[in-house]
Design an enzyme around this catalytic site. Structure first.
Site, PDB file in Angstrom:
ATOM      1  N   LYS A 167       7.879  37.775  11.629  1.00 49.89           N
ATOM      2  CA  LYS A 167       8.463  37.253  10.378  1.00 49.89           C
ATOM      3  C   LYS A 167       7.295  37.054   9.415  1.00 49.89           C
ATOM      4  CE  LYS A 167      11.964  35.699   7.931  1.00 49.89           C
ATOM      5  NZ  LYS A 167      13.079  36.556   7.472  1.00 49.89           N
ATOM      6  N   ASP A 199      14.679  39.464  11.423  1.00 51.05           N
ATOM      7  CA  ASP A 199      16.094  39.465  11.033  1.00 51.05           C
ATOM      8  C   ASP A 199      16.628  40.896  10.945  1.00 51.05           C
ATOM      9  OD1 ASP A 199      14.321  39.705   8.919  1.00 51.05           O
ATOM     10  OD2 ASP A 199      15.444  38.418   7.543  1.00 51.05           O
ATOM     11  N   ASP A 223      12.882  35.841  23.162  1.00 44.51           N
ATOM     12  CA  ASP A 223      13.971  35.187  23.885  1.00 44.51           C
ATOM     13  C   ASP A 223      15.308  35.613  23.282  1.00 44.51           C
ATOM     14  OD1 ASP A 223      15.350  33.469  25.581  1.00 44.51           O
ATOM     15  OD2 ASP A 223      15.003  31.698  24.337  1.00 44.51           O
ATOM     16  N   ASP A 227      18.165  38.800  24.686  1.00 46.53           N
ATOM     17  CA  ASP A 227      19.594  38.600  24.965  1.00 46.53           C
ATOM     18  C   ASP A 227      20.427  39.598  24.172  1.00 46.53           C
ATOM     19  OD1 ASP A 227      19.019  36.317  26.553  1.00 46.53           O
ATOM     20  OD2 ASP A 227      20.835  35.304  25.838  1.00 46.53           O
TER      21      ASP A 227
HETATM   22  C1  IPM Z   1      14.904  33.070  29.337  1.00 42.58           C
HETATM   23  C2  IPM Z   1      15.565  31.715  29.288  1.00 42.58           C
HETATM   24  C3  IPM Z   1      14.471  30.659  29.258  1.00 42.58           C
HETATM   25  C4  IPM Z   1      13.584  30.950  28.062  1.00 42.58           C
HETATM   26  C5  IPM Z   1      14.983  29.218  29.239  1.00 42.58           C
HETATM   27  C6  IPM Z   1      15.848  28.916  30.426  1.00 42.58           C
HETATM   28  C7  IPM Z   1      13.858  28.228  29.136  1.00 42.58           C
HETATM   29  O1  IPM Z   1      16.394  31.636  28.179  1.00 42.58           O
HETATM   30  O2  IPM Z   1      14.184  33.345  30.312  1.00 42.58           O
HETATM   31  O3  IPM Z   1      15.108  33.851  28.410  1.00 42.58           O
HETATM   32  O4  IPM Z   1      13.926  30.593  26.947  1.00 42.58           O
HETATM   33  O5  IPM Z   1      12.552  31.557  28.240  1.00 42.58           O
HETATM   34 MG    MG Z   2      16.609  33.465  27.124  1.00 37.50          MG
END
Ligand code: IPM
Ligand code: MG
Length: 332
Positions: A167, A199, A223, A227
C-alpha cells in the site's frame, strides 16, 4: 543420523479430527518418523493456562518439523490469554518468516509468500490513558529482504513472475518494502517484478487469479489475500501452508481456522491438513516422492470421495481412508 521427529499440534475445533488423518498418513508413508503430540491453542490454555506451554515450544524447537492443526475457540474471544497468541509466539520463536501458501485450481496456479513474523501482528500494541487503542506496523529492511529473496527464488522455479503487493500510496513501510524489492530484483534477472496496491490486488485476485505466479507481501495483507486466493481456488478446506525459517524446523499447517461451527461432527475436509503434510514431507523431510504420492492420493480422494463442503458426503475419516488406500496402491 537419528530418525526424524515430527511434533504434531492438533489444535482446536476441527483440528484434532484432521490431525488424526494426517498422523495416519504420516505413519503410512514415513513409518520411520517419530510423531509426538503436544498441545497448543485453546486446548493448551485449558490444560496448562498457556496457549504455547514451555514443553510444547521445547519439543517444537527439537523437532525436524512441526505439523499443526488450526487454533482458535470462540470461548476465548474476549479473553486476555487467547489461543492465537500461541501460534504467533511459535512462529516468532522458530523465526518461521516465509509463509508459502500455494493455490492450484483449474487454470490457476499461484503461490502467496506471506511475511510471517513482522508487521502489525508483531508490533507494539496497547491502550493509552485516554482510551485510544493502537497496533503498530514496523518492518526492518532486512526482514523484507529475506522474504523477498525467498519469493524471487521460488519464482525462478516456477513461471518467473513476481507480484509484490503493498500500500505504497499510503504507508511508509510499504514504500520501504517496494524499494527493497526493487533493490533485490537485479539478483534475479530471469524474474519479472510487478508492484500492485493491495486493494487492487484483492480485486484482481477475485476476478482474474490466473494472472498471478508468485505473490510476496507483508503479514496482514498476506493473511487476508491468502484467504481470498483460497476462496477462488476451491475454498479454505483445500489450502495448505509451509512456514519456513533459514535454519530451524518449519511449521506446516492449513490456512483455514478451527471451524468451531462444524467441530466434533466428523465432517471437516482434511485436504488442507493432508496437503500441509505433503509440504512437510517435501520441505521438512526432503521426501519429494512421498510428497508427490500424497498430493496425487488427495487429488484422487477429492475426485472420488469429496466431503460435504465440496458437495459430497464423505466424512473426514472416510476421506482419509480413501487417501491411504490410494497411497497403499500407488506406493506398494
Ligand atoms: C492464519 C491465521 C492466523 C494468522 C491466526 C489464527 C492468528 O489466520 O494462519 O492465516 O492470522 O496468521
Ligand atoms: Mg488467516
Amino acid at each position: 543420523m537419528s530418525s526424524p521427529t515430527v511434533v504434531l499440534l492438533p489444535g482446536d475445533g476441527v483440528g484434532p479430527e484432521v490431525a488424526r488423518e494426517a498422523r495416519l498418513v504420516l505413519e503410512l508413508v514415513a513409518p520411520d518418523v517419530a510423531v509426538e503430540e503436544r498441545l497448543i491453542g485453546a486446548a493448551a490454555i485449558r490444560a496448562a493456562g498457556d496457549p504455547l506451554p514451555g514443553e510444547t515450544l521445547a519439543a517444537c524447537r527439537d523437532a525436524t518439523a512441526v505439523l499443526k492443526g488450526p487454533v482458535g475457540d470462540p470461548e476465548f474471544d474476549a479473553a486476555d490469554v487467547r489461543p492465537e497468541q500461541g501460534l504467533l509466539r511459535l512462529r516468532g520463536a522458530l523465526d518461521a518468516y516465509a509463509n508459502l501458501r500455494p493455490s492450484v485450481w483449474g487454470d490457476v496456479d499461484l503461490l502467496v509468500v506471506r511475511e510471517l513474523v513482522g508487521g502489525l501482528y508483531f508490533g507494539a500494541s496497547g491502550v493509552r490513558d485516554d482510551g485510544t487503542v493502537f497496533d503498530t506496523c514496523e518492518y526492518h529492511p532486512s526482514q523484507v529482504e529475506r522474504v523477498a529473496r525467498r519469493a524471487f527464488a521460488l519464482a525462478q522455479t516456477r513461471r518467473g513472475a513476481l507480484t509484490s503487493i503493498d500500500k505504497a500510496n499510503v504507508l511508509e513501510t510499504s514504500r520501504m518494502w517496494r524499494r527493497v524489492v526493487n533493490e533485490i530484483a537485479p539478483e534475479f534477472p530471469d524474474v519479472s517484478v510487478e508492484h500492485m496496491l493491495v486493494d487492487n490486488a484483492a480485486m484482481q485476485l477475485a476476478t482474474t487469479p490466473q494472472q498471478f505466479d508468485v505473490i510476496v507481501t507483508e503479514n496482514m495483507f498476506g493473511d487476508i489475500l491468502s484467504d481470498l486466493a483460497a476462496a477462488v481456488t476451491g475454498g479454505l478446506g483445500l489450502a495448505p501452508s509451509a512456514s519456513l525459517s533459514d535454519s530451524g524446523p518449519g511449521i506446516f499447517e492449513p490456512v483455514h481456522g478451527s471451524a468451531p461451527d462444524i467441530a466434533g461432527r466428523g465432517i471437516a475436509n482434511p485436504t488442507a491438513m493432508l496437503r500441509s503434510t505433503a509440504l512437510l514431507l517435501e520441505h521438512g523431510l526432503g521426501r519429494t516422492a512421498e510428497a508427490q504420492a500424497l498430493v496425487r492420493a488427495v487429488e484422487h480422494a477429492l475426485a472420488t470421495s469429496p466431503t460435504s463442503d465440496l458437495g459430497g458426503s464423505a466424512s473426514t475419516a472416510e476421506f482419509g481412508a480413501v487417501v491411504r488406500e490410494q497411497l497403499a496402491l500407488t506406493t506398494a
